[in-house]
Design an enzyme around this catalytic site. Structure first.
Site, PDB file in Angstrom:
ATOM      1  N   GLU A 175      38.422  26.932  52.443  1.00 23.38           N
ATOM      2  CA  GLU A 175      38.733  27.591  51.162  1.00 23.38           C
ATOM      3  C   GLU A 175      38.788  29.109  51.310  1.00 23.38           C
ATOM      4  OE1 GLU A 175      38.769  25.831  47.777  1.00 23.38           O
ATOM      5  OE2 GLU A 175      39.060  23.990  48.908  1.00 23.38           O
ATOM      6  N   HIS A 254      32.549  27.561  44.914  1.00 22.64           N
ATOM      7  CA  HIS A 254      32.759  28.511  46.015  1.00 22.64           C
ATOM      8  C   HIS A 254      31.534  29.414  46.101  1.00 22.64           C
ATOM      9  CE1 HIS A 254      37.348  28.080  45.365  1.00 22.64           C
ATOM     10  NE2 HIS A 254      37.016  27.446  46.462  1.00 22.64           N
ATOM     11  N   CYS A 373      37.298  36.569  42.522  1.00 21.44           N
ATOM     12  CA  CYS A 373      38.190  35.463  42.906  1.00 21.44           C
ATOM     13  C   CYS A 373      39.635  35.940  42.998  1.00 21.44           C
ATOM     14  CB  CYS A 373      38.165  34.352  41.869  1.00 21.44           C
ATOM     15  SG  CYS A 373      36.590  33.559  41.637  1.00 21.44           S
TER      16      CYS A 373
HETATM   17  O1  SUG Z   1      40.048  26.408  42.874  1.00 25.01           O
HETATM   18  N1  SUG Z   1      40.636  26.975  39.461  1.00 25.01           N
HETATM   19  C1  SUG Z   1      40.341  27.503  40.777  1.00 25.01           C
HETATM   20  C2  SUG Z   1      39.420  28.699  40.660  1.00 25.01           C
HETATM   21  C3  SUG Z   1      39.247  29.400  41.978  1.00 25.01           C
HETATM   22  C4  SUG Z   1      38.257  30.499  41.917  1.00 25.01           C
HETATM   23  N2  SUG Z   1      38.141  31.140  43.181  1.00 25.01           N
HETATM   24  C5  SUG Z   1      36.991  31.613  43.738  1.00 25.01           C
HETATM   25  N3  SUG Z   1      35.840  31.252  43.332  1.00 25.01           N
HETATM   26  N4  SUG Z   1      37.137  32.358  44.770  1.00 25.01           N
HETATM   27  C6  SUG Z   1      39.712  26.439  41.678  1.00 25.01           C
HETATM   28  O2  SUG Z   1      38.868  25.694  41.200  1.00 25.01           O
HETATM   29  C7  SUG Z   1      41.860  25.642  37.836  1.00 25.01           C
HETATM   30  C8  SUG Z   1      43.221  25.026  37.637  1.00 25.01           C
HETATM   31  C9  SUG Z   1      43.371  24.249  36.368  1.00 25.01           C
HETATM   32  O3  SUG Z   1      42.434  23.550  35.972  1.00 25.01           O
HETATM   33  O4  SUG Z   1      44.445  24.307  35.753  1.00 25.01           O
HETATM   34  C10 SUG Z   1      41.612  26.100  39.265  1.00 25.01           C
HETATM   35  O5  SUG Z   1      42.270  25.648  40.162  1.00 25.01           O
END
Ligand code: SUG
Length: 447
Positions: A175, A254, A373
């Site tokens: 990731e 994460h 993020c």
């Molecule tokens: O991978 N949300 C992302 C958020 C990522 C956040 N990144 C870090 N923490 N670095 C995920 O969970 C939501 C998409 C939706 O539900 O439409 C989403 O993919």
């Protein structure tokens, strides 16, 4: 000439930003699924953050969004006909697959890749490995485009080395930088890279996906080790740290939702890592640099895991200002949370940072993405920085053009049902077509 500075690379939020609720284990995404999003506002909020950072004298770079919908994905999954038919059929028969194809999740650039500064790498180049993001379908489709974008922006082979994403199998789930921390003495070049993983499949020490665990861990130890090997990191300058499974089950999908680092400073929640991790980090840092890191652990009795997930306090950006002071850029949600404010106050009182600012990135927060993020960090020397594609460097002129571009092309409401509208395909194509000219980055998309 050898001094380094950090480039903040933020991805522009794409025109199809929506709340599909498809990120299992990400409580904000699960909670806001099926609500109506405002892509225009989301993109403007992201751009405002970039402008704030650039205004502080920090190098800020813009990553383009990915082309959506990913019709190739839907065709591979058996939907056929014209583009409009593919979308309509997928929406009717398999809405989660259609939502994956429309996802604007590439906006969370911290997941785009793992990056190691040249000083850490055996060959003296900056190394990039795009994350395979195989834990979720809608994110697994990002890797190829991410690789293309990074290769186009960081193109000079004498300075930048690009690896392929790791093979897309569960044992190598990766990731990116969201699970990477780095500690380095201020003003120094070399750093101690910390790779944070949730599952160690080789050791059969899974901390999720087993009975008793609520949510899956996304990063494997084997993936972290492969990235470290590819980047040519010295074994003394790397530590592999296991995430605390309790945190993953509380919605910490994460590591950047539970800890952050900048220069020689590491701030983490009491339940960020498995037992013994802090001692290991401290010991390695001392052995490498003959100095103590500045480590601060936030006790759970003052600030619970629920608080951390609700406020995204640890997803703040800790930025080194040009004059050497530290700035803490927190999501606005912290400002209205008494215990988050108490933690910030105590960190400031200890001299961890001197300037505190808040930023509104609520559209992204509702999908589980805070300020940190939204950005990928690249530590670079002045010479390396000069070799970066200059068309993506955020200046006041570029920010103005991007704002106008967003106003012209983005909708101000997008519900999950709107994803059945084939007009969104051409709107999105037109937006990206123009963006390539604005950023002088031809050939990224297949429009
Ligand atoms: O991978 N949300 C992302 C958020 C990522 C956040 N990144 C870090 N923490 N670095 C995920 O969970 C939501 C998409 C939706 O539900 O439409 C989403 O993919």
């Amino acid at each position: 000439m050898n001094a380094t500075a950090e480039i903040q690379c933020d991805a522009l939020v794409g025109p199809t930003h929506n709340y599909a609720g498809i990120a299992w284990g990400n409580l904000a995404s699960m909670k806001h699924g099926q609500q109506t999003a405002n892509p225009r506002l989301a993109a403007l909020q992201g751009l405002a953050k970039m402008e704030l950072v650039a205004g502080l004298g920090i190098t800020q770079l813009v990553l383009p969004p990915h082309q959506r919908p990913d019709l190739g994905l839907l065709r591979r999954l058996g939907f056929c006909g014209s583009d409009a038919q593919v979308i309509r059929r997928a929406m009717r028969h398999a809405p989660p697959l259609a939502a994956a194809a429309w996802s604007a999740a590439a906006m969370w650039a911290a997941n785009a890749a793992s990056v190691s500064p040249s000083a850490d790498c055996a060959d003296g180049r900056i190394h990039f490995t795009p994350a395979n993001l195989i834990g979720q379908l809608h994110r697994s489709i990002e890797a190829a485009t991410t690789a293309r974008i990074l290769r186009a922006i960081f193109s000079a082979p004498q300075f930048f080395a690009h690896h392929d994403p790791l093979p897309p199998v569960p044992a190598l789930g990766d990731e990116g930088a969201a699970n990477q921390l780095r500690l380095a003495p201020p003003g120094g070049r070399r750093g101690l890279e910390l790779f944070i993983y949730g599952i160690d499949t080789a050791a059969h020490a899974d901390c999720s996906g087993k009975p008793g665990h609520r949510f899956p861990a996304r990063q494997t130890a084997a993936a972290s080790a492969a990235v470290a090997r590819n980047h040519g990191l010295h074994s003394r300058a790397v530590a592999f740290i296991r995430q605390n499974p309790t945190a993953i089950d509380a919605g910490v999908f994460h590591n950047d939702v539970i800890s952050l680092s900048q220069d020689n400073v590491l701030i983490c929640h009491e339940y960020a890592f498995a037992a013994g991790a802090m001692e290991d980090i401290r010991r390695r840092y001392c052995a490498l640099f003959r100095a103590e890191p500045v480590v601060h652990t936030v006790p759970a009795r003052h600030f619970s895991l629920v608080d951390a997930v609700n406020t995204y306090l640890f997803n703040s950006q800790l930025l080194t200002l040009p004059d050497g002071r530290m700035l803490w850029l927190a999501p606005e949600e912290c400002q209205h949370h008494r215990r988050a404010m108490d933690v910030l106050q105590s960190l400031q009182d200890r001299g961890i940072f001197s300037v505190l600012k808040f930023i509104n990135v609520r559209q992204s927060m509702r999908n589980g993405g805070g300020p940190a993020c939204l950005r990928l960090r690249v530590v670079a020397t002045a010479v390396e920085l000069a070799a970066v594609h200059q068309g993506v460097m955020l200046t006041a002129t570029l920010a103005k053009r991007l704002r106008q571009w967003i106003q012209r092309h983005y909708r101000d409401r997008l519900s999950p049902q709107d994803l059945a509208d084939p007009k969104l395909i051409s709107e999105s194509c037109a937006a990206l077509d123009e963006l390539m000219t604005i950023l002088c980055l031809p050939g990224i998309y297949d429009l």
